[in-house]
Scaffold this motif. Structure first.
Motif, PDB file in Angstrom:
ATOM      1  N   GLU A  63     -53.170  13.568  -9.705  1.00 48.23           N
ATOM      2  CA  GLU A  63     -54.069  12.447  -9.957  1.00 48.23           C
ATOM      3  C   GLU A  63     -55.444  12.959 -10.394  1.00 48.23           C
ATOM      4  O   GLU A  63     -56.062  13.741  -9.678  1.00 48.23           O
ATOM      5  CB  GLU A  63     -54.217  11.654  -8.654  1.00 48.23           C
ATOM      6  CG  GLU A  63     -54.703  10.247  -8.840  1.00 48.23           C
ATOM      7  CD  GLU A  63     -53.746   9.410  -9.657  1.00 48.23           C
ATOM      8  OE1 GLU A  63     -54.183   8.924 -10.706  1.00 48.23           O
ATOM      9  OE2 GLU A  63     -52.585   9.271  -9.277  1.00 48.23           O
ATOM     10  N   LEU A  64     -55.894  12.553 -11.584  1.00 45.88           N
ATOM     11  CA  LEU A  64     -57.186  13.024 -12.061  1.00 45.88           C
ATOM     12  C   LEU A  64     -58.288  12.063 -11.611  1.00 45.88           C
ATOM     13  O   LEU A  64     -58.066  10.861 -11.532  1.00 45.88           O
ATOM     14  CB  LEU A  64     -57.191  13.089 -13.593  1.00 45.88           C
ATOM     15  CG  LEU A  64     -56.172  14.015 -14.257  1.00 45.88           C
ATOM     16  CD1 LEU A  64     -56.320  13.963 -15.765  1.00 45.88           C
ATOM     17  CD2 LEU A  64     -56.355  15.454 -13.783  1.00 45.88           C
ATOM     18  N   SER A  65     -59.479  12.629 -11.358  1.00 39.91           N
ATOM     19  CA  SER A  65     -60.621  11.775 -11.040  1.00 39.91           C
ATOM     20  C   SER A  65     -61.092  11.134 -12.353  1.00 39.91           C
ATOM     21  O   SER A  65     -60.633  11.524 -13.433  1.00 39.91           O
ATOM     22  CB  SER A  65     -61.743  12.606 -10.422  1.00 39.91           C
ATOM     23  OG  SER A  65     -62.262  13.473 -11.409  1.00 39.91           O
ATOM     24  N   VAL A  66     -62.023  10.175 -12.259  1.00 37.97           N
ATOM     25  CA  VAL A  66     -62.486   9.500 -13.486  1.00 37.97           C
ATOM     26  C   VAL A  66     -63.145  10.511 -14.426  1.00 37.97           C
ATOM     27  O   VAL A  66     -62.912  10.488 -15.638  1.00 37.97           O
ATOM     28  CB  VAL A  66     -63.466   8.352 -13.118  1.00 37.97           C
ATOM     29  CG1 VAL A  66     -64.024   7.698 -14.382  1.00 37.97           C
ATOM     30  CG2 VAL A  66     -62.750   7.302 -12.269  1.00 37.97           C
ATOM     31  N   MET A  69     -60.601  12.568 -16.126  1.00 36.75           N
ATOM     32  CA  MET A  69     -59.895  11.749 -17.116  1.00 36.75           C
ATOM     33  C   MET A  69     -60.731  11.632 -18.400  1.00 36.75           C
ATOM     34  O   MET A  69     -60.186  11.680 -19.508  1.00 36.75           O
ATOM     35  CB  MET A  69     -59.635  10.362 -16.510  1.00 36.75           C
ATOM     36  CG  MET A  69     -58.753   9.468 -17.343  1.00 36.75           C
ATOM     37  SD  MET A  69     -57.133  10.151 -17.682  1.00 36.75           S
ATOM     38  CE  MET A  69     -56.212   9.608 -16.273  1.00 36.75           C
ATOM     39  N   ARG A  72     -60.399  14.810 -20.245  1.00 38.11           N
ATOM     40  CA  ARG A  72     -59.085  14.856 -20.887  1.00 38.11           C
ATOM     41  C   ARG A  72     -59.084  14.034 -22.177  1.00 38.11           C
ATOM     42  O   ARG A  72     -58.559  14.457 -23.200  1.00 38.11           O
ATOM     43  CB  ARG A  72     -58.022  14.324 -19.928  1.00 38.11           C
ATOM     44  CG  ARG A  72     -56.623  14.708 -20.351  1.00 38.11           C
ATOM     45  CD  ARG A  72     -55.599  13.946 -19.576  1.00 38.11           C
ATOM     46  NE  ARG A  72     -55.068  12.877 -20.413  1.00 38.11           N
ATOM     47  CZ  ARG A  72     -53.983  12.199 -20.127  1.00 38.11           C
ATOM     48  NH1 ARG A  72     -53.340  12.429 -19.035  1.00 38.11           N
ATOM     49  NH2 ARG A  72     -53.557  11.265 -20.932  1.00 38.11           N
TER      50      ARG A  72
END
Lengths: 146, 148
Positions: A63-66, A69, A72
């Motif tokens: 799960e990526l943090s905001v 993200m 990315r």
């Protein structure tokens, strides 16, 4: 997996629409006299496919943090710019005219990419607002014991 | 302190009301006792053992093989696994929102978008926890009361 396919298809269709708009704007400014045949209709689809290649390749295992993200998304956008420029102008001699067109394309891609993210964010915002309203009703129900 | 007990209709939520001049340690003690009666879990901090009232938990997060219980301004470690918490916690108030987090729905203030179809739960203490895409339909169903 289903969510990923839905995501990628959503990005593809939003991209194709925005690419059409970008081609209209860029073409009217840079090459207003240009004439096209029916084959021109295939290009937004090809560019749309190229645009989703980074999203297909890059997968997150956790799960990526905001913030992660956003990083990315920026990397994916840069990859898309490189892929599109290579597809559109690869093998051609670099001159001033080509550089101007390539820069315009790169800026358009960035605007389109940001557009896709912003549109998706607004759609999610609507969902989030609805969920918040449901949450408040849920908490009221729980507090009143109903 | 006088004690007044009255019976209420069954369709109403049971409640305890305390009339006091000011909220002091004596009142806090009563509140802690009542909360513990509603259920609690064992947790650890600095090698000391505590009982945490379920009603005070904001969320529980699994990190590697460890589970952490987050309260408004405190954090405790538990020896239980996340799936064990899911069976202990009252199902009407708690829900799994990602592979590693179970959240207390009564402690969420607002839900916000978080890119790529994920959402952020803004909690009463100002913290945010992410809702994974996979768990969004469950959360929506629970909040709207559509649990079929």
């Amino acid at each position: 997996m289903k969510d990923r396919i839905k995501d990628i298809l959503g990005s593809f269709f939003i991209s194709v629409t925005l690419i059409n708009v970008a081609m209209l704007v860029l073409g009217s400014i840079l090459m207003p006299q240009q004439q096209f045949g029916y084959e021109v209709f295939i290009y937004p689809l090809i560019y749309g496919v190229i645009g989703i290649i980074p999203a297909v390749i890059v997968r997150e295992g956790r799960e990526l943090s905001v913030k992660q993200m956003i990083i990315r998304h920026v990397i994916q956008m840069l990859l898309t710019v490189v892929l599109l420029l290579a597809f559109m102008f690869g093998g051609r001699t670099v001159d001033r005219e080509l550089l101007i067109i390539a820069a315009s394309v790169a800026v358009s891609v960035m605007i389109i990419y940001a557009g896709v993210v912003v549109i998706s964010w607004f759609l999610d915002k609507k969902t989030a607002d609805r969920m918040t309203e449901d949450l408040i009703r849920f908490q009221e129900r729980q507090n009143s014991g109903l | 302190m006088d004690i007044e007990i009255k019976t209420i209709d069954k369709d109403r939520q049971e409640y305890i009301e305390i009339g006091c001049w000011r909220v002091d340690e004596r009142v806090n003690e009563i509140v802690r006792f009542v909360k513990l009666k509603q259920g609690s879990v064992e947790a650890y901090k600095d090698e000391k053992r505590y009982r945490i009232p379920l009603a005070d938990i904001l969320y529980i997060e699994a990190v590697d093989d460890r589970c952490f219980i987050y309260l408004t301004d405190d954090c405790f470690e538990s020896r239980k696994r996340l799936y064990e918490f899911e069976s202990i916690l009252p199902a009407e108030h708690y829900i799994r929102i990602s592979k590693s987090v179970v959240v207390n729905l009564m402690k969420i203030v607002q839900i916000k978008p978080a890119l790529n179809g994920r959402f952020l739960c803004h909690l009463v203490n100002g913290e945010n926890v992410i809702v994974s895409r996979k768990y969004v339909p469950d959360l929506k169903a629970r909040l709207s009361g559509d649990t079929k």
